[in-house]
Enzyme design. Structure first.
Site, PDB file in Angstrom:
ATOM      1  N   ALA A 238      78.803  91.147  14.765  1.00  0.00           N
ATOM      2  CA  ALA A 238      77.744  91.566  15.668  1.00  0.00           C
ATOM      3  C   ALA A 238      76.374  91.534  14.997  1.00  0.00           C
ATOM      4  O   ALA A 238      76.230  91.203  13.816  1.00  0.00           O
ATOM      5  CB  ALA A 238      78.048  92.964  16.197  1.00  0.00           C
ATOM      6  N   HIS A 239      75.345  91.914  15.783  1.00  0.00           N
ATOM      7  CA  HIS A 239      73.965  91.812  15.317  1.00  0.00           C
ATOM      8  C   HIS A 239      73.693  92.707  14.104  1.00  0.00           C
ATOM      9  O   HIS A 239      74.195  93.814  13.993  1.00  0.00           O
ATOM     10  CB  HIS A 239      72.996  92.166  16.445  1.00  0.00           C
ATOM     11  N   ASN A 240      72.922  92.147  13.169  1.00  0.00           N
ATOM     12  CA  ASN A 240      72.437  92.853  11.984  1.00  0.00           C
ATOM     13  C   ASN A 240      73.532  93.273  11.006  1.00  0.00           C
ATOM     14  O   ASN A 240      73.310  94.102  10.129  1.00  0.00           O
ATOM     15  CB  ASN A 240      71.601  94.081  12.383  1.00  0.00           C
TER      16      ASN A 240
END
Length: 343
Positions: A238-240
């Site tokens: 997922a993001h980051n």
């Protein structure tokens, strides 16, 4: 065809038998035929040697000489590692022809280095920079302002969104999507409002990404996959998220937003990591482990929610004993009922 003595030199092994034996392929111990070299990865496979037709064996230094049965062999410290080196010599996959196919779309504002190969029906967007010896297979989509380092291979139907940076010698298998929007929404009292995902993804050198993997772009900043990381099929990052160097992500792992995975971590199949969790260096998580909080470095964990492996194994022993304990409890209840009746 390669002479056995040449293979021994390649893997820095000790040769036993005929160094001029012709080796034409490599195969598993049960499938090997004359001309093949096979490897004895564990003593338990020695039982297959009697019927094995291979012309040579790769064996560990600790292998009992009687198990070899006078066969041609190369003695090495790590048969699996030697197998990998020899298998590479027999890899017969045909590389793409160098150059840009007339059936590919390459933006006039893209920069493609000499020696790159871009197959029919690939799409290369504006401002893309493609390094030397990059191979892009049919139906791959390379968005705007993507940077791809030398020696990287992008297989069919890979989608790389805008502004993603990919390092050198990276391999990305079919169907993978890199740089899609992270899953970010905020509730305004009536509906879910999308949070713009305006960050990016950075894949460092020597990474291999399996088929149908998704790696989301950062909402702000970037999602980072460290040097030497290997990601198996059908995994979601997922993001980051940050994944440290040389970590292994096995099939169907899911890592939620802003999690930090350390160096040399192993997440076995279907493990899950919640958002904003930090997993320390050298952690090993067994299959289907649910990681719900920070994990100290050098830990071996299992279960959902995760526990130290020894504690989890102890609880599994208790779990198996439950039917017996239940039966004993029923016996005690009946005895107490009988005693109460006699009163």
């Amino acid at each position: 065809m390669i002479r056995l003595k040449s293979l021994a030199k390649k893997v820095e092994g000790r040769l036993l038998g005929d160094g001029d034996a012709a080796i034409t392929g490599i195969a598993g111990i049960r499938e090997a035929k004359k001309g093949d070299i096979t490897f004895l990865s564990h003593v338990s496979f020695a039982k297959y040697l009697k019927d094995c037709q291979a012309s040579a064996l790769l064996v560990n230094e600790d292998t009992d000489p009687e198990a070899i049965q006078g066969r041609n062999a190369i003695v090495v410290k790590n048969p699996a590692l030697a197998y990998a080196a020899i298998a590479d010599l027999f890899d017969q996959r045909t590389p793409l022809a160098k150059g840009i196919s007339e059936l590919a779309y390459v933006s006039p504002r893209a920069k493609v280095s000499q020696g790159a190969a871009i197959a029919p029906y690939a799409h290369v967007g504006d401002g893309v920079v493609i390094g030397k010896d990059v191979s892009i297979y049919p139906f791959a989509y390379i968005g705007n302002h993507v940077k791809i380092g030398s020696g990287t291979t992008i297989y069919p139907h890979v989608t790389i969104y805008d502004r993603v940076k990919i390092g050198k010698r990276v391999t990305i298998h079919g169907g993978t999507v890199i740089g899609s929007d992270g899953f970010g929404y905020v509730w305004d009292g009536k509906k879910h409002v999308k949070i713009p995902q305006i960050g990016s993804v950075e894949i460092e050198d020597d990474v291999e990404i399996g088929a149908n993997v998704t790696i989301d772009r950062g909402s702000l900043g970037k999602t980072t996959i460290g040097r030497g990381v290997k990601i198996d099929n059908l995994s979601q990052i997922a993001h980051n998220v940050s994944v440290g160097e040389n970590s292994i992500i096995v099939a169907q792992v899911g890592i939620a937003g802003s999690a930090v995975i350390g160096k040399n971590v192993v997440l076995a199949g279907q493990a899950g990591v919640r958002d904003h969790v930090t997993v320390g260096d050298n952690v090993q998580a067994g299959g289907q482990t649910g990681i719900t909080k920070d994990v100290p470095e050098n830990s071996l964990i299992m279960g959902t929610p995760h526990l130290p492996f020894k504690e989890w194994a102890k609880l599994q022993g208790y779990f198996k004993a439950l039917p017996h304990l239940f039966a004993r409890m029923k016996q005690v209840e009946r005895k107490l009922e009988m005693e109460a009746g006699n009163d």
